[in-house]
Design an enzyme around this catalytic site. Structure first.
Site, PDB file in Angstrom:
ATOM      1  N   ALA A  68    -123.507   1.482  10.784  1.00  0.00           N
ATOM      2  CA  ALA A  68    -122.932   2.484  11.683  1.00  0.00           C
ATOM      3  C   ALA A  68    -123.117   3.848  11.018  1.00  0.00           C
ATOM      4  O   ALA A  68    -123.321   3.930   9.807  1.00  0.00           O
ATOM      5  CB  ALA A  68    -121.449   2.204  11.877  1.00  0.00           C
ATOM      6  N   GLY A 107    -123.309  -2.525  10.359  1.00  0.00           N
ATOM      7  CA  GLY A 107    -123.611  -2.677  11.783  1.00  0.00           C
ATOM      8  C   GLY A 107    -125.041  -3.114  12.019  1.00  0.00           C
ATOM      9  O   GLY A 107    -125.352  -3.752  13.027  1.00  0.00           O
ATOM     10  N   GLU A 110    -124.976  -6.713  11.858  1.00  0.00           N
ATOM     11  CA  GLU A 110    -124.203  -7.195  13.012  1.00  0.00           C
ATOM     12  C   GLU A 110    -125.066  -7.199  14.268  1.00  0.00           C
ATOM     13  O   GLU A 110    -124.971  -8.104  15.092  1.00  0.00           O
ATOM     14  CB  GLU A 110    -122.942  -6.351  13.190  1.00  0.00           C
ATOM     15  CG  GLU A 110    -121.928  -6.636  12.083  1.00  0.00           C
ATOM     16  CD  GLU A 110    -120.743  -5.705  12.114  1.00  0.00           C
ATOM     17  OE1 GLU A 110    -120.950  -4.471  12.127  1.00  0.00           O
ATOM     18  OE2 GLU A 110    -119.615  -6.191  12.108  1.00  0.00           O
ATOM     19  N   GLU A 130    -119.199  -3.220   4.033  1.00  0.00           N
ATOM     20  CA  GLU A 130    -118.164  -2.308   4.534  1.00  0.00           C
ATOM     21  C   GLU A 130    -116.967  -2.163   3.597  1.00  0.00           C
ATOM     22  O   GLU A 130    -116.366  -1.099   3.517  1.00  0.00           O
ATOM     23  CB  GLU A 130    -117.673  -2.756   5.900  1.00  0.00           C
ATOM     24  CG  GLU A 130    -118.629  -2.471   7.042  1.00  0.00           C
ATOM     25  CD  GLU A 130    -119.670  -3.554   7.263  1.00  0.00           C
ATOM     26  OE1 GLU A 130    -119.915  -4.346   6.345  1.00  0.00           O
ATOM     27  OE2 GLU A 130    -120.254  -3.589   8.359  1.00  0.00           O
TER      28      GLU A 130
HETATM   29  N1  T1G Z   1    -124.448   6.532   7.875  1.00  0.00           N
HETATM   30  C1  T1G Z   1    -124.776   7.839   7.715  1.00  0.00           C
HETATM   31  N2  T1G Z   1    -125.615   8.302   6.755  1.00  0.00           N
HETATM   32  C2  T1G Z   1    -126.134   7.399   5.918  1.00  0.00           C
HETATM   33  C3  T1G Z   1    -125.844   6.010   6.010  1.00  0.00           C
HETATM   34  C4  T1G Z   1    -124.962   5.599   7.049  1.00  0.00           C
HETATM   35  N3  T1G Z   1    -124.644   4.308   7.235  1.00  0.00           N
HETATM   36  N4  T1G Z   1    -126.523   5.380   5.015  1.00  0.00           N
HETATM   37  C5  T1G Z   1    -127.204   6.320   4.344  1.00  0.00           C
HETATM   38  N5  T1G Z   1    -126.971   7.527   4.877  1.00  0.00           N
HETATM   39  C6  T1G Z   1    -127.565   8.802   4.434  1.00  0.00           C
HETATM   40  C7  T1G Z   1    -127.152   9.164   3.023  1.00  0.00           C
HETATM   41  O1  T1G Z   1    -125.921   9.871   3.033  1.00  0.00           O
HETATM   42  C8  T1G Z   1    -128.311  10.038   2.590  1.00  0.00           C
HETATM   43  O2  T1G Z   1    -128.112  11.312   3.199  1.00  0.00           O
HETATM   44  C9  T1G Z   1    -129.509   9.398   3.282  1.00  0.00           C
HETATM   45  O3  T1G Z   1    -128.975   8.617   4.371  1.00  0.00           O
HETATM   46  C10 T1G Z   1    -130.291   8.487   2.380  1.00  0.00           C
HETATM   47  O4  T1G Z   1    -129.339   7.565   1.818  1.00  0.00           O
HETATM   48  C11 T1G Z   1    -119.701  -1.260  12.386  1.00  0.00           C
HETATM   49  C12 T1G Z   1    -118.610   0.248  10.512  1.00  0.00           C
HETATM   50  C13 T1G Z   1    -129.408   2.166   3.670  1.00  0.00           C
HETATM   51  C14 T1G Z   1    -129.668   1.105   1.402  1.00  0.00           C
HETATM   52  O5  T1G Z   1    -122.694   0.824   3.854  1.00  0.00           O
HETATM   53  O6  T1G Z   1    -126.595   1.530   1.364  1.00  0.00           O
HETATM   54  O7  T1G Z   1    -121.818  -0.305   9.546  1.00  0.00           O
HETATM   55  O8  T1G Z   1    -128.082  12.687   1.091  1.00  0.00           O
HETATM   56  O9  T1G Z   1    -129.915   8.009  -0.597  1.00  0.00           O
HETATM   57  O10 T1G Z   1    -131.419   4.958  -1.462  1.00  0.00           O
HETATM   58  O11 T1G Z   1    -119.308  -2.917  10.812  1.00  0.00           O
HETATM   59  O12 T1G Z   1    -128.257   4.443   2.235  1.00  0.00           O
HETATM   60  O13 T1G Z   1    -130.197  12.431   2.414  1.00  0.00           O
HETATM   61  O14 T1G Z   1    -128.255  13.767   3.354  1.00  0.00           O
HETATM   62  O15 T1G Z   1    -128.600   5.916   0.081  1.00  0.00           O
HETATM   63  O16 T1G Z   1    -133.004   4.690   0.568  1.00  0.00           O
HETATM   64  C15 T1G Z   1    -122.334   0.118   6.488  1.00  0.00           C
HETATM   65  C16 T1G Z   1    -124.974   2.531   3.425  1.00  0.00           C
HETATM   66  C17 T1G Z   1    -121.814   1.327   7.202  1.00  0.00           C
HETATM   67  C18 T1G Z   1    -125.035   1.130   4.021  1.00  0.00           C
HETATM   68  C19 T1G Z   1    -130.731   3.302   1.906  1.00  0.00           C
HETATM   69  N6  T1G Z   1    -123.609   0.442   5.872  1.00  0.00           N
HETATM   70  N7  T1G Z   1    -126.270   3.028   3.060  1.00  0.00           N
HETATM   71  O17 T1G Z   1    -130.715   3.666   0.545  1.00  0.00           O
HETATM   72  O18 T1G Z   1    -131.055   6.178   0.724  1.00  0.00           O
HETATM   73  S1  T1G Z   1    -120.261   0.989   7.991  1.00  0.00           S
HETATM   74  C20 T1G Z   1    -123.661   0.786   4.560  1.00  0.00           C
HETATM   75  C21 T1G Z   1    -126.963   2.491   2.008  1.00  0.00           C
HETATM   76  C22 T1G Z   1    -120.673  -0.090   9.245  1.00  0.00           C
HETATM   77  C23 T1G Z   1    -120.006  -1.707  10.989  1.00  0.00           C
HETATM   78  C24 T1G Z   1    -119.529  -0.746   9.941  1.00  0.00           C
HETATM   79  C25 T1G Z   1    -128.260   3.158   1.680  1.00  0.00           C
HETATM   80  C26 T1G Z   1    -129.512   2.412   2.193  1.00  0.00           C
HETATM   81  P1  T1G Z   1    -128.694  12.636   2.470  1.00  0.00           P
HETATM   82  P2  T1G Z   1    -129.663   6.905   0.397  1.00  0.00           P
HETATM   83  P3  T1G Z   1    -131.626   4.865   0.020  1.00  0.00           P
END
Ligand code: T1G
Length: 655
Positions: A68, A107, A110, A130
């Protein structure tokens, strides 16, 4: 293939009766409102168009869907809501497959779980992390994953925020295939043969039975690691619920719990940490600077710190030359490094092939001339200015003109060291935290003369080591130790004013620190700070308040755990309040005519938080720290500040 566009981020092409829908929302294909609306529009189209027999979902770039959109959490939710999109995919009359071309997280997984088939590339990262954001999956993950892999495996993944590889996902049954070279073609071939009247809808599966003891053990393991955080506990509860509750009820309870946690202080703090980590190590204007090539790393001094740094650099794929004063010491260094690698193998963090590969890239020597091959040389010798300065002057005559010199000093002034060398612009600070092969935090010290490409090289090096690099300016103790000194000073003031060490430690441990300050001082050893205080005595400002209690402890030979006595006594190694120390505290108060006052736990936490924040504000105004979130990351990753509170600067802002 005819191209279709359903929103800014969702396009599609029809090929051979299959609608290939591509999510293109850089940088990680997060499930923004535009993505969700586009997916719904694509489903509308597929429903109406008789030419569409099935759908394949895939992502642009190297993420399938990164989750998400965390940036949307603080804002009012926008329809269509993710659970509605997911429910529609799962119930769709035509087959839907996920072609997982990269990260499928939160998500993102999911969405894939609601599809009827799933294929992934070998490099795909798959997980429901999460809880690291203080929440639980909010779009079916806690109810659908156990239906595919069972309650125990689902608890392990969700409550432990464990991200797995495509091959493990295949073994567990999360994906139906792993495609080395033709992911989309394989997914299309698979979906083509499916009978729409007998689709495997994950939500309709029943949760595989498992022995209650297995479930209870997995749950206990997960909760032990949770250390009091709410989200993992709730995740365990929801996954267990899936085994005994119809899908609709389970989804409703999951959604209620997700919304409750999403709006919690803990989730706000962990979201702050998530974005702080991604902002760290960014220096304005440095993006355009090309780092120097680093492949061979020289490390002078392979003692406790040097061997840890060597292992960290070996893990980063570098060739290492470890240098000591004589061949016996050099061989001892190799044994120390090999010992750390053996521990990694024993703990399952490393396999024997990995150990052999690392040892194959390590050489140790007493001949400093070998460092002529190094691209960077890191000194990890005794923290004495003369020793370090003379070493760098000698290295000036040995290493290449474009090689970098890095000092691992904790308290000395790297500008003074740099000024004594022939090329101060190539000197940078790399302040590792012990144990250097375990601790992620690395303070990268931007010295007065450090060249921009040297700083960029140090940051790139830190990232390849898997470290969390925080840039610090030059000041005594850089960011972490300067704040820790302020924290220690305030804690000792409180003791002199009336609080007892055990009261202060209890208050901070209740707030979320693994150990309170006095337990930490005893563990680290009181003699280090004592030696520094004696060094500074001659130049100390006489008007500054000075607490002598720690000096009295050291004068009595009470240096902490290693001597069995410090702020506490340690009979059989157990931390115990020592009436002798209480007596020393009371005597010190009486000598200053201080009438002790009572402190509540809240007053203790507030006072110590204020001391850290005031020092943090000073570091910001002096330009030593680039941003408040960097200070939070240093205190969380280097000093045990609870991440669920977001760090001192964030926590103060929330109070
Ligand atoms: N939402 C918004 N921005 C995100 C994002 C996200 N989920 N994930 C990464 N970014 C931005 C990050 O801030 C950075 O921004 C850029 O993307 C590159 O990130 C409904 C509610 C996917 C493995 O926890 O683990 O889903 O600094 O440096 O090393 O149940 O990003 O460039 O401006 O980390 O290539 C659950 C979080 C969300 C995964 C990629 N998902 N992200 O790694 O890039 S909650 C997560 C990561 C959810 C549902 C619930 C990693 C990555 P900027 P990066 P990367």
């Amino acid at each position: 293939m005819s191209a279709l566009r359903f929103s800014d981020t969702i396009s599609a092409a029809l090929a051979d009766g299959i609608l290939v829908v591509t999510i293109d929302n850089a940088p990680v294909n997060a499930l923004s409102a535009d993505v969700r609306a586009g997916l719904m529009a694509a489903l509308d189209h597929a429903e109406k168009d008789g030419g569409v027999k099935s759908i394949v979902l895939t992502g642009a770039g190297n993420s399938f869907i990164g989750g998400a959109d965390i940036k949307e959490f603080g804002k009012p939710p926008v329809e269509p809501h993710l659970p509605d999109v997911i429910a529609r995919i799962e119930a769709f009359a035509k087959p839907v497959a996920a072609s997982i071309n990269g990260a499928a997280l939160g998500g993102g997984l999911e969405v894939a779980l609601a599809c009827h088939r799933r294929h992934a590339v070998p490099s795909a990262k798959i997980g429901l992390p999460e809880v690291k954001l203080g929440i639980v999956p909010g779009a079916g993950g806690t109810q659908r994953l156990p239906r595919l892999i069972g309650v125990s495996a689902a608890i392990d993944m969700i409550a432990g925020a464990r991200i797995i590889s495509a091959s493990e996902a295949l073994k567990l049954g999360i994906v139906d295939g792993v495609s080395e070279s033709a992911l989309l073609a394989d997914a299309m071939a698979d979906i083509k043969g499916l009978d729409a009247s007998s689709l495997r809808r994950t939500g309709a599966l029943s949760v595989p039975a498992a022995p209650i003891e297995t479930i209870e053990k997995t749950a206990a393991d997960a909760l032990r690691k949770a250390r009091g955080q709410n989200a993992p506990t709730e995740a365990v509860r929801l996954v267990c619920l899936a085994a005994t509750t119809p899908l609709a009820e389970g989804l409703a309870e999951e959604r209620r719990t997700f919304i409750m946690l999403r709006d919690s202080e803990e989730a706000a703090a962990l979201r702050h940490v998530f974005f702080a980590e991604r902002a760290a190590g960014k220096v304005d204007g440095l993006e355009a600077v090309t780092p120097r090539r680093i492949e061979t790393v020289g490390i002078v001094g392979t003692g406790l710190m040097g061997s840890g740094i060597a292992v960290s650099a070996l893990n980063g794929g570098y060739r290492i030359i470890g240098v000591e004063q004589n061949i016996e010491a050099a061989e001892k260094g190799r044994e120390r490094i090999a010992g750390l690698l053996d521990k990694a193998v024993q703990s399952g963090r490393l396999d024997t092939a990995g150990r052999e590969d690392r040892l194959g890239r390590l050489s140790v020597t007493a001949d400093m001339q070998q460092l002529a091959q190094a691209d960077i040389v890191i000194e990890a010798v005794f923290d004495d200015l003369t020793v370090k300065t003379e070493l760098f002057q000698r290295l000036d005559t040995i290493i290449r003109a474009d090689a970098i010199l890095a000092t691992n000093t904790s308290y000395l002034d790297p500008d003074v060291i740099a000024a004594a060398t022939a090329r101060p612009e190539r000197v940078v600070g790399l302040h590792f935290f012990s144990p250097a092969h375990i601790m992620r935090l690395l303070e990268v010290v931007d010295c007065k003369e450090t060249a921009p490409d040297v700083l960029a090289s140090a940051l790139a090096f830190a990232k390849r080591l898997g470290k969390l690099p925080i840039v610090s300016g030059v000041t005594e103790g850089f960011i972490g130790n300067r704040i820790f000194s302020a924290y220690r000073r305030e804690a000792e003031y409180m003791v002199e004013d009336g609080a007892l060490p055990q009261e202060i430690d209890a208050a901070l441990e209740a707030y979320g620190f693994p150990m309170g300050p006095f337990a930490v001082f005893d563990m680290a050893g009181l003699e280090i700070a004592w030696a520094r205080r004696k060094r500074q005595a001659a130049t100390r400002d006489p008007s500054e308040r000075y607490v002598v209690i720690a000096d009295r402890l050291c004068e009595a030979g009470r240096f902490g755990q290693k001597t069995g006595r410090g702020w506490y006594a340690y009979p059989e190694g157990k931390r115990t309040v020592d009436p002798e120390v209480t007596g020393m505290i009371e005597a010190a108060r009486a000598k200053k005519g201080i009438v002790p006052k009572r402190f509540t736990a809240e007053e203790i936490v507030a006072g110590l938080l204020k001391a850290m924040v005031d020092e943090g504000d000073a570091l910001l105004s002096e330009g030593i720290a680039a941003r408040a979130s960097d200070i939070d990351l240093v205190m969380i990753n280097g000093y045990g500040f609870p991440s669920s509170k977001g760090g001192p600067m964030f926590a103060a802002g929330r109070r």
